[in-house]
Scaffold this active site. Structure first.
Site, PDB file in Angstrom:
ATOM      1  N   ASP A  78     -20.731 -63.203  32.051  1.00  0.00           N
ATOM      2  CA  ASP A  78     -20.025 -62.366  31.082  1.00  0.00           C
ATOM      3  C   ASP A  78     -18.535 -62.695  31.037  1.00  0.00           C
ATOM      4  OD1 ASP A  78     -18.579 -60.765  33.060  1.00  0.00           O
ATOM      5  OD2 ASP A  78     -20.462 -59.741  33.439  1.00  0.00           O
ATOM      6  N   HIS A 232       4.412 -56.212  19.671  1.00  0.00           N
ATOM      7  CA  HIS A 232       5.342 -57.132  20.325  1.00  0.00           C
ATOM      8  C   HIS A 232       6.446 -56.369  21.057  1.00  0.00           C
ATOM      9  CE1 HIS A 232       8.453 -56.268  17.340  1.00  0.00           C
ATOM     10  NE2 HIS A 232       7.487 -56.312  16.431  1.00  0.00           N
ATOM     11  N   GLU A 308       3.803 -58.880   9.756  1.00  0.00           N
ATOM     12  CA  GLU A 308       4.343 -57.587   9.360  1.00  0.00           C
ATOM     13  C   GLU A 308       4.580 -57.542   7.850  1.00  0.00           C
ATOM     14  OE1 GLU A 308       4.490 -54.550   9.326  1.00  0.00           O
ATOM     15  OE2 GLU A 308       5.698 -54.043  11.104  1.00  0.00           O
TER      16      GLU A 308
END
Length: 428
Positions: A78, A232, A308
């Site tokens: 996994d 960010h 953005e």
């Protein structure tokens, strides 16, 4: 002439602290019958999740090699990191993992081992062994089948290492091989048969039956695609709350912003669940994403749809400055999501269309996986709003701090689940 045997190796590792007390678990399964042939587990002291996972892989491959060095092996884990690195698709950057990966690759000739990622809930057997090893280490004991308490999730027979017929000596040889090296051979690559797929399908069916249900329904929806949304870190414009979109100066992180990114990287590494990193193309996001990706040993994929909003003529201005210079435009913008900022920027409706397309693209690419998505205020608010089915004006009613973490999971039936919003605990 006897048929070529085939093995499935399932392996896992864990760390309680990352780094912290760590252990691994491995199981070798007969691909034709689904029978568990060898179990291996060990407490390895203080290590990271990734190191423990690699140690589990090495142990499983050595056990399979000792049983039959000519048998093809199919590894199921996994850990997307280990699977992709051992398959040669991802680079190995972390110095602790390079020698372990080289050791794993040296056990069999090239091409004799194949790798497959599987959801965590399908790796219960190896995961349980790893936790038993860590529990034994905590007690100051060495793991052995006799220290285990739970019954097997897969396979047949007792918890002790098993081998059918008179091949029990082979299983003992496999156990002994875990303590030492195994030279690389030059044998020709044997073909895979349908036995591997049949055994894997049978195990998957059993695990689906055991998986927990989601929400109020009774159907198993599988592992969701999970977006860990990271804003960010600070730029020079952030503390002054200036409009900073995709149409401005594209500022980089400040020293404070880089420190925030480092703290986020430490916290996300401790989660041990991130399997891929995707970023907006703007510098502040790429710097944040690379800080986290370097700690995780992952690469960064750029998605332009995550950039953005373009704030037009408002770029670099504070809210008060926009209110003074463009009062009517600002009032209209705050009143409707289809209004653009002054000077031809993007409306929130246009951003929603772009972010929705990026979301759908990522969901198709990362189904069932956990992805770190490093982006900006508006894309994160938009993803959360869409997941909640909230009205467009709800984007004005959310707060997102620098380097904050939010989480949205997307299930197979199309229903998302918001799991976290604006978490900044890692920054304190």
């Amino acid at each position: 002439m006897s048929a070529v045997r085939e093995f499935v190796v399932e392996a896992d590792g864990g760390s309680r602290g990352n780094p912290g007390p760590a252990g691994y678990g491995s199981v070798v399964i007969d691909a034709a019958t689904g029978e568990t042939l060898v179990e291996a587990a060990e407490y390895i002291g203080i290590a990271t999740n990734n190191v423990a996972e690699y140690r589990g892989l090495v142990a499983g491959l050595r056990a399979a090699h000792a049983l039959d060095p000519a048998a093809p092996v199919h590894v199921r884990m996994d850990s997307k990191l280990v699977v992709e690195q051992m398959s040669g698709r991802w680079k190995i950057k972390h110095p602790d993992m390079k020698p372990l990966a080289a050791e794993a690759a040296s056990i069999y000739p090239p091409g004799q081992v194949t790798y497959e990622w599987m959801p965590r809930e399908q790796n219960k057997h190896a995961d349980r062994l790893a936790n038993e090893a860590m529990d034994a280490g905590k007690r100051g004991e060495k793991w052995s089948p006799s220290t285990s308490t739970a019954d097997l999730d897969t396979g047949t027979g007792s918890r002790a290492t098993r081998e059918p017929g008179d091949a029990a000596a082979g299983a003992a040889k496999a156990r002994a091989a875990l303590a030492g090296g195994s030279a690389r051979r030059g044998a020709a690559e044997p073909p895979r048969s349908a036995g591997l797929k049949a055994a894997a399908d049978a195990r998957a069916a059993r695990n689906v039956a055991q998986a927990p249900t989601v929400g109020w329904g009774g159907a198993d929806l599988g592992t969701p695609a999970t977006f860990v949304l990271l804003r960010h870190g600070d730029t020079p414009l952030t503390p002054e709350k200036r409009f900073s979109g995709s149409g401005g100066s594209d500022p980089a992180l400040t020293g404070a912003g880089r420190a925030q990114a480092e703290r986020a990287a430490v916290a996300l590494a401790a989660r041990g669940t991130i399997q891929a990193v995707v970023s907006s193309p703007l510098i502040r996001c790429m710097e944040t994403a690379r800080t986290v990706a370097d700690r995780l040993g992952l690469d960064v994929t750029i998605e332009d749809g995550l950039r953005e909003t373009d704030f037009g003529a408002w770029e670099g201005l504070t809210f008060a400055e926009v209110q003074e210079r463009h009062p009517d435009d600002l009032t209209a913008w705050l009143s409707s999501t289809d209004v653009r900022p002054t000077g031809g920027g993007e409306s929130f409706d246009e951003v929603t269309h772009r972010v929705t397309a990026a979301r759908d693209k990522l969901l198709a690419a990362y189904a069932g996986r956990t992805v770190l998505v490093v982006t900006h205020v508006t894309p994160i608010k938009t993803l959360v709003r869409l997941a909640l089915g909230a009205p467009p004006e709800s984007v004005f009613r959310m707060e997102l701090s620098s380097a904050s973490v939010s989480v949205v999971a997307y299930y197979a039936d199309g229903n998302p689940s918001v799991r976290l919003l604006n978490d900044t605990a890692h920054l304190r």
